[in-house]
Design an enzyme around this catalytic site. Structure first.
Site, PDB file in Angstrom:
ATOM      1  CB  SER A 109     -32.769 -16.564 -21.272  1.00 57.42           C
ATOM      2  OG  SER A 109     -33.235 -17.159 -20.088  1.00 57.42           O
ATOM      3  CE  LYS A 160     -30.038 -17.548 -17.555  1.00 60.81           C
ATOM      4  NZ  LYS A 160     -30.378 -16.910 -18.840  1.00 60.81           N
ATOM      5  N   GLY A 168     -27.739  -8.435  -6.715  1.00 59.85           N
ATOM      6  CA  GLY A 168     -27.376  -9.842  -6.676  1.00 59.85           C
ATOM      7  C   GLY A 168     -28.350 -10.612  -5.821  1.00 59.85           C
ATOM      8  N   PRO A 169     -28.255 -11.935  -5.865  1.00 57.45           N
ATOM      9  CG  PRO A 169     -27.736 -14.105  -6.473  1.00 57.45           C
ATOM     10  CD  PRO A 169     -27.274 -12.717  -6.617  1.00 57.45           C
ATOM     11  N   PRO A 170     -29.923 -12.999  -2.782  1.00 55.72           N
ATOM     12  CG  PRO A 170     -32.004 -13.574  -1.932  1.00 55.72           C
ATOM     13  CD  PRO A 170     -31.176 -13.687  -3.149  1.00 55.72           C
ATOM     14  N   GLY A 171     -28.047 -13.074   0.264  1.00 54.90           N
ATOM     15  CA  GLY A 171     -27.021 -13.813   1.002  1.00 54.90           C
ATOM     16  C   GLY A 171     -25.649 -13.833   0.366  1.00 54.90           C
ATOM     17  CB  VAL A 172     -24.183 -12.855  -2.755  1.00 53.28           C
ATOM     18  CG1 VAL A 172     -24.799 -14.114  -3.324  1.00 53.28           C
ATOM     19  CG2 VAL A 172     -24.967 -11.630  -3.169  1.00 53.28           C
ATOM     20  N   GLY A 173     -23.567 -11.215   0.395  1.00 56.28           N
ATOM     21  CA  GLY A 173     -22.656 -10.292   1.059  1.00 56.28           C
ATOM     22  C   GLY A 173     -22.865  -8.828   0.744  1.00 56.28           C
ATOM     23  CE  LYS A 174     -28.062  -7.901  -2.424  1.00 56.74           C
ATOM     24  NZ  LYS A 174     -28.163  -9.358  -2.202  1.00 56.74           N
ATOM     25  CB  THR A 175     -26.261  -6.461   4.166  1.00 60.38           C
ATOM     26  OG1 THR A 175     -27.439  -6.645   3.422  1.00 60.38           O
ATOM     27  CG2 THR A 175     -26.541  -5.606   5.380  1.00 60.38           C
TER      28      THR A 175
HETATM   29  P1  ADP Z   1     -27.147  -9.836   1.256  1.00 63.53           P
HETATM   30  O1  ADP Z   1     -27.133  -8.467   1.820  1.00 63.53           O
HETATM   31  O2  ADP Z   1     -26.469  -9.923  -0.070  1.00 63.53           O
HETATM   32  O3  ADP Z   1     -28.482 -10.487   1.204  1.00 63.53           O
HETATM   33  P2  ADP Z   1     -25.561 -10.443   3.558  1.00 63.53           P
HETATM   34  O4  ADP Z   1     -24.566  -9.367   3.392  1.00 63.53           O
HETATM   35  O5  ADP Z   1     -26.588 -10.247   4.600  1.00 63.53           O
HETATM   36  O6  ADP Z   1     -26.270 -10.766   2.199  1.00 63.53           O
HETATM   37  O7  ADP Z   1     -24.804 -11.794   3.794  1.00 63.53           O
HETATM   38  C1  ADP Z   1     -25.326 -12.908   4.489  1.00 63.53           C
HETATM   39  C2  ADP Z   1     -24.278 -13.549   5.375  1.00 63.53           C
HETATM   40  O8  ADP Z   1     -23.272 -14.166   4.619  1.00 63.53           O
HETATM   41  C3  ADP Z   1     -23.547 -12.534   6.222  1.00 63.53           C
HETATM   42  O9  ADP Z   1     -23.356 -13.073   7.491  1.00 63.53           O
HETATM   43  C4  ADP Z   1     -22.219 -12.331   5.540  1.00 63.53           C
HETATM   44  O10 ADP Z   1     -21.211 -11.985   6.428  1.00 63.53           O
HETATM   45  C5  ADP Z   1     -21.966 -13.689   4.922  1.00 63.53           C
HETATM   46  N1  ADP Z   1     -21.225 -13.552   3.696  1.00 63.53           N
HETATM   47  C6  ADP Z   1     -21.705 -13.350   2.459  1.00 63.53           C
HETATM   48  N2  ADP Z   1     -20.721 -13.255   1.560  1.00 63.53           N
HETATM   49  C7  ADP Z   1     -19.576 -13.391   2.242  1.00 63.53           C
HETATM   50  C8  ADP Z   1     -18.185 -13.390   1.854  1.00 63.53           C
HETATM   51  N3  ADP Z   1     -17.809 -13.225   0.581  1.00 63.53           N
HETATM   52  N4  ADP Z   1     -17.286 -13.561   2.816  1.00 63.53           N
HETATM   53  C9  ADP Z   1     -17.651 -13.725   4.089  1.00 63.53           C
HETATM   54  N5  ADP Z   1     -18.913 -13.754   4.526  1.00 63.53           N
HETATM   55  C10 ADP Z   1     -19.877 -13.596   3.607  1.00 63.53           C
END
Ligand code: ADP
Length: 799
Positions: free
Chosen positions: A686, A729, A359-366
């Site tokens: 696409s 999209k 998934g895109p960056p910052g969506v909570g994967k880590t």
């Molecule tokens: P990724 O690994 O997908 O690039 P991160 O896991 O580092 O993204 O997430 C970035 C920040 O956003 C983190 O501080 C995370 O806790 C927060 N975050 C992302 N998704 C959520 C969510 N669904 N609920 C709460 N916090 C979230």
């Protein structure tokens, strides 16, 4: 006793201080005192004879009768040299002994009444006795000269050949290195045999002294040598002791290593390998480079968690509550992870493929992976694979390399100190490969449950069991993951957040977290919903919530400064609600402008793209210029997109009749397709229907509806094929204010993924063919068509 003949004469007196002058000898004298100079000059102007005697009292500068010896030598002045410093250098030859009878002072110098002493004749002496005495004297003198070492040996040769015993005695007397007083004695002994006997006595005593001197010297020398030797031996002893002590320390060290290795409870053959290294170390000089290499290696072996595991907490309801505590939404990944835990609980073994969060960056994967570790009570570590392109990054360098190290897996295990952590393999799609070997192949081995029980790091060279580790990979897209790796992984998609989701995440997670981090009280700062939406729309442009988090932190910093500056006890400051109009104060001007396509335009369509960073709208512009039917493409388009532009052009050509475009006119124009905006390279098929629409619009003169966006691959025959990333999209289209999205019917299965509020906020129209697309998006051409008239009936207006 021989008869002594005497007669008197008046002679100037030259008192000397540093020596005794004997007859027979040529001697240079330095004369400096005024009286002495006067005496020399007086003598030199007469018969050149002068009475030379030694001064008894050396301190007297103008010696009188009492200060000089009575006996001396009458000498002949052979030469006078006037020295530049007014002294005289006078060469004299001793003539005979004489005695001073009386002294007067005349013409500036002492004049003496001098009684000549002639040497008594030896005729009456026993010649054998004399010869014996002579030989004895010569022998002793020879001995003396040799032992003394400071008198030229020629003097001995000279003396040996002398026939006059008187001369011999005086020459020896002159040569001796003895005090002036003793020499004066010798002057005063007139009779030769007596003088010779005295000389033998003196020589005996001198030789004795020399012998003793020499003995002392040897002894001193020996003492010094002995001291040196002792010093040297002591030094050696100290060195040996030090060496022994080191060996001892080293020995203790080695034993310690052995005990510690045994305490690791390794399998038998691994223990044997490690102990073998200790054995090698033992035989080496403790501080040699090789020993250091082995020590480092053993440090690694000792630091690894060979048998350390944490106990899993597999209480699923508890884990669920932790996941919900940490995250908003993300239902699918959470559910999957709970399943994973349940299986782990039942089988006590990690089963199934490795999970890969895409998934895109910052969506909570880590952050979800961290939650899993927290729920299980395991250690968490992240290995970034972005930019890794060398096998040895994963698997380490052999120990033969200078400064070699284990690979990242082993390094991470040393850090987490347990053998069952959760390890996040971040950005697996950004891993490269080059001539140094393929890291993907090494990673494959790490992830393969068949092989990872016996993972062999090149440096460690001892098998390590990785099978207890939970590996989770992340990627932004699946594009560049090597297929062999992809095969081993189960993909779990994390998609972009909608504005509503972002607002919820901000309120529930990001704002409370930021307040805490900035020391601001819980609930002390609120951002109202309109303001949050504006931040999402105009201050950030992202699929995830990273920038949103940063903007919230920026607001908190500013609030903190204001608190500190104004007085934090003022309660009015403690319940701040930030509204739309406050944003400029806290965040400055907006970072982005949402440009809206304001009017329906000819040759401009809106496509939808999906990049690593989430969904985007894509403006496609087409113009025609007079030419020969070529297609010109600009705007950093990838190869696939270029092809799809060609396909779109061919398609529109073949549909020309339907659109009312004359076939022959295609040969008279060139088509310029441009995709402006955004630095992300654009690729993928696409945008096919969007390009075809723009081309058709440009050629037909009909405008494209500005509120319609579209996505779909198109074939030469006009069929619309499914695409990826529909959810992203559609979210992007909604964000941009699009009212209607045309999408391939083949993607209908993806609709449930799209959040309800978005689905109800715009029209989602499935399409099968390009005709369906054009009929909805393209408006009729004005009455005066640019190229040729069209059948308006075919294109119902849909405004
Ligand atoms: P990724 O690994 O997908 O690039 P991160 O896991 O580092 O993204 O997430 C970035 C920040 O956003 C983190 O501080 C995370 O806790 C927060 N975050 C992302 N998704 C959520 C969510 N669904 N609920 C709460 N916090 C979230």
């Amino acid at each position: 006793m021989s008869k002594v003949q005497t007669h008197h004469s008046q002679l100037p007196i030259l008192p000397i201080r540093d020596r005794v002058l004997f007859p027979y000898l040529h001697v240079p004298l330095v004369v400096g005192r005024k009286r002495s100079i006067q005496a020399v000059q007086t003598a030199f102007s007469g018969d050149r004879l002068i009475f030379v005697t030694t001064q008894r009292n050396l301190k007297a500068t103008e010696p009188s009768r009492e200060d000089i010896y009575e006996y001396g030598t009458v000498a002949e002045i052979l030469q006078i040299i006037n020295m530049p410093d007014t002294t005289l250098r006078v060469r004299v030859l001793g003539r005979h002994r004489a005695r001073l009878v009386d002294v007067t002072f005349e013409n500036g110098c002492l004049i003496g009444d001098i009684q000549t002493i002639d040497t008594p004749s030896l005729e009456k002496e026993n010649p054998v006795h004399l010869e014996a005495l002579r030989r004895l004297l010569v022998r002793k003198f020879d001995d003396y000269v040799r032992k003394n070492g400071r008198i030229p040996l020629e003097v001995v040769a000279n003396v040996t050949n002398m026939t006059s015993l008187d001369q011999l005695a005086d020459t020896v007397s002159e040569a001796l290195l003895i005090g002036n007083e003793e020499k004066q004695d010798l002057i005063e002994i007139i009779e030769v045999p007596k003088r010779m006997a005295r000389l033998v006595e003196i020589l005996d005593s001198e030789i004795e002294i020399l012998n003793i001197e020499r003995k002392i010297q040897t002894r001193v020398h020996r003492q010094i040598e002995k001291n040196q030797k002792e010093y040297y031996l002591n030094e050696q002893m100290r060195a040996i002791q030090k060496e022994l002590k080191q060996k001892d320390d080293n020995g203790r060290d080695i034993e310690d290593l052995r005990t510690r290795i045994k305490a690791l409870k390794l399998s038998e053959n691994l223990e044997e390998m490690a102990l073998k290294e200790v054995g090698r170390l033992e035989k080496m000089a403790p501080f040699s480079p090789e020993a250091t290499v082995i020590r480092n290696y053993l440090d690694w072996v000792l630091a690894l968690p060979w048998n350390i595991v944490t106990q899993d907490d597999t209480d699923v309801p508890h884990a669920r509550s932790i996941m919900n505590e940490d995250h908003f939404g993300l239902e699918k990944p959470k559910e999957r992870l709970l399943e994973y835990m349940a299986v782990l609980k039942l089988t006590q073994e990690i089963k199934g493929p490795v999970l890969c969060f895409v998934g895109p960056p910052g969506v909570g994967k880590t952050s979800v992976a961290k939650s899993l570790a927290r729920a299980l009570g395991r250690q968490f570590a992240r290995i970034s694979l972005g930019g890794v392109h060398d096998e040895s990054d994963i698997r380490g360098h052999r120990r033969t390399y200078i400064g070699s190290m284990p690979g990242r897996i082993i390094q991470t295990l040393k850090k987490v100190k347990t053998k069952n952590p959760v390890i996040l393999l971040d950005e697996i799609d950004k891993m490269g490969s080059d001539w140094r070997g393929d890291p993907a192949a090494a990673l494959l081995e790490v992830l393969d449950p068949e092989q990872n029980k016996t993972f062999l790091d090149h440096y460690l060279d001892m098998e390590f069991d990785l099978s207890k580790i939970i590996f989770i990979a992340t990627a932004n897209s699946l594009y560049s993951i090597p297929p062999t790796l992809l095969d081993r992984m189960e993909i779990l998609r994390f998609s972009s957040y909608t504005t509503d989701e972002k607002v919820s995440i901000a309120n529930q997670f990001l704002i409370p977290k930021a307040l805490k981090e900035h020391g601001l009280g819980e609930g002390s700062v609120k951002i109202d919903e309109d303001a949050l939406r504006k931040i999402v729309h105009l201050y950030t442009r992202e699929a995830g919530v990273r920038d949103l988090g940063r903007k919230i932190a920026q607001i908190c910093r500013k609030v903190a400064v204001e608190w500190v500056q104004k007085n934090a006890t003022d309660n009015s400051l403690k319940n701040i609600v930030i509204g739309l109009n406050d944003l400029h104060h806290y965040l400055g001007a907006a970072d982005y402008i949402r440009e809206k396509i304001s009017v329906n335009a000819v040759g401009i369509s809106t496509g939808l793209a999906w990049t690593d960073h989430g969904g985007e709208t894509l403006t496609i512009e087409v113009t025609t210029t007079p030419g020969q039917g070529k297609v010109i493409l600009t705007g950093k388009l990838g190869a696939v997109m270029q092809e799809s532009a060609q396909t779109a052009f061919s398609l529109v050509k073949s549909h020309g009749a339907k659109l009312g475009i004359q076939q022959k006119s295609f040969n008279k124009i060139d088509l310029h397709v441009h995709v402006p905006e955004g630095a992300v390279p654009k690729d993928g098929p696409s945008a096919g229907i969007a390009m075809a629409t723009a081309i058709a619009s440009a050629l037909s003169g009909g405008a494209v509806r500005k509120d319609v966006a579209m996505t779909g691959e198109v074939t030469l025959r006009g069929r619309v094929l499914p695409i990826g990333g529909l959810k992203e999209k559609v979210i992007a289209a909604f964000r941009e204010g699009i009212k209607e999205v045309l999408f391939p019917r083949g993607n209908e299965k993806d609709l449930p993924e799209i959040p309800e509020n978005i689905r109800s906020g715009l029209k989602l129209i499935p399409v099968d063919t390009i005709d369906d697309v054009l009929s909805r998006a393209l408006q009729p051409a004005p009455l005066k068509p640019v190229m040729s008239p069209r059948k308006a009936s075919h294109l119902p207006g849909t405004n």
